[in-house]
Design an enzyme around this catalytic site. Sequence first.
Site, PDB file in Angstrom:
ATOM      1  N   GLU A  58     -52.247 -18.614  41.685  1.00  0.00           N
ATOM      2  CA  GLU A  58     -51.131 -18.295  42.570  1.00  0.00           C
ATOM      3  C   GLU A  58     -51.521 -17.361  43.716  1.00  0.00           C
ATOM      4  OE1 GLU A  58     -46.973 -18.720  41.381  1.00  0.00           O
ATOM      5  OE2 GLU A  58     -47.166 -16.562  40.999  1.00  0.00           O
ATOM      6  N   LYS A  60     -49.829 -14.807  45.834  1.00  0.00           N
ATOM      7  CA  LYS A  60     -48.579 -14.039  45.747  1.00  0.00           C
ATOM      8  C   LYS A  60     -48.819 -12.617  46.227  1.00  0.00           C
ATOM      9  CE  LYS A  60     -47.047 -13.033  41.524  1.00  0.00           C
ATOM     10  NZ  LYS A  60     -46.316 -13.181  40.254  1.00  0.00           N
ATOM     11  N   LYS A 120     -43.781 -22.461  45.526  1.00  0.00           N
ATOM     12  CA  LYS A 120     -43.079 -21.592  44.582  1.00  0.00           C
ATOM     13  C   LYS A 120     -41.936 -20.904  45.340  1.00  0.00           C
ATOM     14  CE  LYS A 120     -43.578 -19.672  40.305  1.00  0.00           C
ATOM     15  NZ  LYS A 120     -44.517 -18.576  40.079  1.00  0.00           N
ATOM     16  N   GLU A 169     -39.024 -25.508  35.473  1.00  0.00           N
ATOM     17  CA  GLU A 169     -39.290 -24.263  34.747  1.00  0.00           C
ATOM     18  C   GLU A 169     -38.169 -23.941  33.762  1.00  0.00           C
ATOM     19  OE1 GLU A 169     -41.033 -20.777  36.855  1.00  0.00           O
ATOM     20  OE2 GLU A 169     -39.130 -19.829  36.303  1.00  0.00           O
ATOM     21  N   ASN A 190     -41.702 -20.332  31.493  1.00  0.00           N
ATOM     22  CA  ASN A 190     -41.948 -19.020  32.082  1.00  0.00           C
ATOM     23  C   ASN A 190     -41.871 -17.990  30.967  1.00  0.00           C
ATOM     24  OD1 ASN A 190     -42.151 -16.720  33.643  1.00  0.00           O
ATOM     25  ND2 ASN A 190     -40.751 -17.458  35.220  1.00  0.00           N
ATOM     26  N   GLU A 220     -46.510 -20.236  32.100  1.00  0.00           N
ATOM     27  CA  GLU A 220     -46.464 -19.408  33.311  1.00  0.00           C
ATOM     28  C   GLU A 220     -46.196 -17.950  32.952  1.00  0.00           C
ATOM     29  OE1 GLU A 220     -43.461 -20.914  36.031  1.00  0.00           O
ATOM     30  OE2 GLU A 220     -43.370 -22.755  34.879  1.00  0.00           O
ATOM     31  N   SER A 221     -46.871 -17.053  33.635  1.00  0.00           N
ATOM     32  CA  SER A 221     -46.609 -15.596  33.594  1.00  0.00           C
ATOM     33  C   SER A 221     -47.211 -14.902  32.370  1.00  0.00           C
ATOM     34  CB  SER A 221     -45.116 -15.270  33.631  1.00  0.00           C
ATOM     35  OG  SER A 221     -44.508 -15.763  34.792  1.00  0.00           O
TER      36      SER A 221
END
Length: 262
Positions: A58, A60, A120, A169, A190, A220-221
Site C-alpha cells: 500500500e 499510504k 483504496k 471488504e 479487514n 488486510e491490516s
Amino acid sequence: MSVLDEIVKKTRERIEQKKREVPLEEIKKRAENFAPTLNDFPFEKALRAAGDIAFICEVKRASPSKGIIAAHFPYVDIAVDYQAAGAAAISVLTEPFYFKGDDSYLSEISEAVDIPLLRKDFTVDTYMIYETKILGASAVLLICSILNRETLAEYIELSHSLGLSALVETHDENEVNAALSAGAQIIGVNNRNLKTFEVDIRASERLRPLVPKDKIFISESGIQTPADIEKLRKIGTNAALIGETLMRSPDKKSELRRLKGG
C-alpha cells in the site's frame, strides 16, 4: 458520529462537488472510452498467479488512527520499489481528508508501474467506480459496512462491466455472507474494526472458513511480522494487503523480503 461515518459523509460531499465540476454522464462517457474493457481482470489474475501468498503493498501517507505515517512521501518511487520487490499489486489511497491521498497519486503511479493497482477509497457512488477506471486502476474497494447488499451487488456488477475487479471488504460473519450473496469474487477481511480502529489478525482466521476456496481471500491490516504471514499462509490466505508496516520502513524492498520470510 463515528470516524467512519464522518469519512463517508465527507466522501459524499466530495463526490457531489466533483459532479458539479464534471457531471456523471461525462465521467461515464470518459470511463467507457478510456481503454478497451478486457475481461482478463489483471488484479485477480495477479493474485491467483502468485503461487504463495500474494502481497498487495500500500501507498499510504496517513490514517485517521495514526496520523501522518510518511512525512517524506515520494509515492511514485515507493510504488516502483514495491514492483521491484515482487509485489503482486499495489493499493493506492485516494481519500484526501483523513488519509491525505489524492487521485493524482493513482494516475501517476499507473504510468510508472506495470502491476495492477487497487484504488483504496470509500466508494459511495457509481461516479467513483467510473473514476477508478479513468485513473488507471484495475480494482476498486467496496466496503460492506457502508453499503447495503443491494447497492453492493449493483457496484460489483458495474465494476465487472468496466473490466474492474471488486475487492469487497468485510469484518464479520454477516458482512462475509452479504458479500457472497452480492456476487463478490474477491473478499477481504479487514483485521481493523473501522468503528473502533482496534486491530486483531484473528479476524482473518475466524472468517476464512466462511469463504469458498474458489474465491480470492485477502487479509488486510495489522500484518507486521513473518509469523503473521505464516499464520495467514496456514489458513489458505491468497493475499495480504500491507500498508503501515511497509510505509514506516526506510527500506521497503528489505522489509517485504523479511515479511515473505526471506
